[in-house]
Enzyme design. Structure first.
Site, PDB file in Angstrom:
ATOM      1  CB  SER A 192      45.764  39.335  35.722  1.00  0.00           C
ATOM      2  OG  SER A 192      45.814  40.722  36.009  1.00  0.00           O
ATOM      3  CG  ASP A 346      53.399  41.755  36.123  1.00  0.00           C
ATOM      4  OD1 ASP A 346      52.738  42.807  36.152  1.00  0.00           O
ATOM      5  OD2 ASP A 346      52.911  40.643  36.409  1.00  0.00           O
ATOM      6  CG  HIS A 376      50.136  42.018  33.890  1.00  0.00           C
ATOM      7  ND1 HIS A 376      50.167  41.378  35.113  1.00  0.00           N
ATOM      8  CD2 HIS A 376      48.827  42.179  33.589  1.00  0.00           C
ATOM      9  CE1 HIS A 376      48.935  41.186  35.529  1.00  0.00           C
ATOM     10  NE2 HIS A 376      48.098  41.652  34.629  1.00  0.00           N
TER      11      HIS A 376
END
Length: 405
Positions: A192, A346, A376
């Site tokens: 991320s 995502d 995610h």
């Protein structure tokens, strides 16, 4: 006793009210695609996620505790740390806390090194939260892994997190012999926002003659640009669990100390100067996304009519430290080979696709793994009771790639 008699019913009523409100919000606004395995399970996990955030926001409004600190407190308490086959040591590189994971088995040759930056939007996550992920990666790849505990919100804003990742990495690269690491096999890895830091660190360290060159960059559903929030994945997945587009915008504004009132303007791109978009659209336009990811949908005008006041408040989003996709072609061409993981459900999926194209256009070798039922943050659930197949797929594919280095 009288005060207690008053507070207990009030507290119970408040707890029930918050729980019901979050549940209704989950049912009415959160979208889970049928392709995601165990849809009820993900709703359950996301409900608990939102419940903790809501309580954190309430405590912040009452000036008891900030939401990020409350969330991290709860997050760290639910992690049962496991160290099978690895030795773990907590260290400090200056003011930066780091955690070192080393396989217990002796090795007659220097091992591969992994520098890991965790995710969490510069608000959540930490060394404890990602402990089991790092332990797994170190053990399964037979590598020495350094996890960086960079500073986060609410006390620290950009560029503190990135600078901490960079400083810790430089310190580690200068002392590889101390940890038995082969300087020709150092991989920088992140998830991320941590994966975004991987791209930024890889660019900054290019050409450093005093440091070993990075062997590879591993980016797991990275955040790589803060300009085009109208890419197909940002619209298709705007209400998916764990990272909705609105929540992403909130985290971006808080980390950059931008007033939340500018969110909608940033979302529409009104803050992007026409000259800047003319320069960067060749890299950030939706036209660069393969057709199979675009679906049949109308494309909103982007950027919206220019707003100079918004530009002055938010122009630092054009900094390459925040949007590594904006680096020039010469820089991109010198980057080490990459392993990229994208998840279908995502908002950041298309950041991966844009980075993949940029690297490939400049001749950088890319291995791409796309997880069709992924979402995610899924790797945080890979070893939990309520695990998901996509989480294991991401972890196994990452291990397989790193072992090939």
């Amino acid at each position: 006793m009288i005060l207690l008699a008053i507070l207990l019913p009030f507290g119970s009523f408040l707890f029930l009210g918050v729980s019901v409100w979050v549940f209704m919000k989950e049912v009415l606004t959160v979208h889970v695609y049928p392709a995601i395995t165990h849809p009820v399970r993900i709703h359950m996990m996301h409900y608990l996620f939102e419940l903790v955030i809501t309580w954190g926001n309430l405590l912040e409004k009452m000036k008891i505790c900030s939401m990020p600190k409350f969330f991290r407190f709860v997050q760290d308490r639910v992690v049962s740390k496991k160290n099978p086959g690895v030795l773990v040591e907590d260290l400090r590189f200056g003011t930066i806390p780091v955690r070192l994971f080393q396989p217990k088995a002796a090795s007659c040759i220097p091992r591969r090194g992994i520098i890991f930056y965790h995710g969490g939007g510069c608000a959540f996550g930490g060394l404890d939260c990602y402990h089991n992920i790092c332990s797994f990666l170190a053990r399964e790849t037979d590598s020495v892994l350094l996890s960086v505990g960079y500073r986060k919100l609410p006390d620290h804003h950009h560029p503190v997190a990135f600078r901490d990742c960079l400083s810790a990495s430089i310190h580690f690269l200068k002392t590889l012999n101390t940890y038995g690491v082969d300087p020709s096999r150092v991989v920088v890895c992140g998830e991320s926002v941590g994966a975004g830091a991987v791209a930024m660190v890889s660019q900054v360290l290019l050409g450093r003659q005093d440091l070993p060159q990075l062997r590879a960059q591993v980016l797991i559903y990275p955040a790589l640009q803060l300009i085009n929030f109208q890419l197909p994945s940002y619209r298709q997945n705007q209400d998916v669990p764990f990272l909705s587009r609105k929540f992403l915008m909130t985290l971006v504004c808080k980390n950059l100390a931008i007033d939340l009132s500018w969110q909608d303007t940033m979302l529409k791109g009104s803050c992007i100067h026409p000259d800047a978009w003319k320069k960067y659209r060749k890299w950030l336009s939706s036209d660069n996304i393969p057709q199979r990811f675009r679906r049949q949908e109308s494309q909103p005008q982007f950027p919206a009519p220019f707003n100079e006041a918004a530009y002055l408040e938010t122009k630092h989003v054009l900094d390459a430290e925040l949007s590594p996709l904006l680096a020039d072609d010469k820089t991109i061409a010198q980057l080490p080979e990459a392993f990229l993981v994208s998840c279908e459900h995502d908002v950041l999926r298309d950041d991966v696709l844009l980075y993949k194209k940029r690297l490939e256009d400049q001749g950088v070798p890319v291995t791409w793994h796309h997880v069709e039922d992924g979402f995610h943050g899924c790797i945080l659930l890979f070893d939990k009771i309520f695990s998901f197949p996509c989480a294991r797929e991401v972890m196994d594919s990452t291990v397989s790639y790193i072992k090939g280095i």
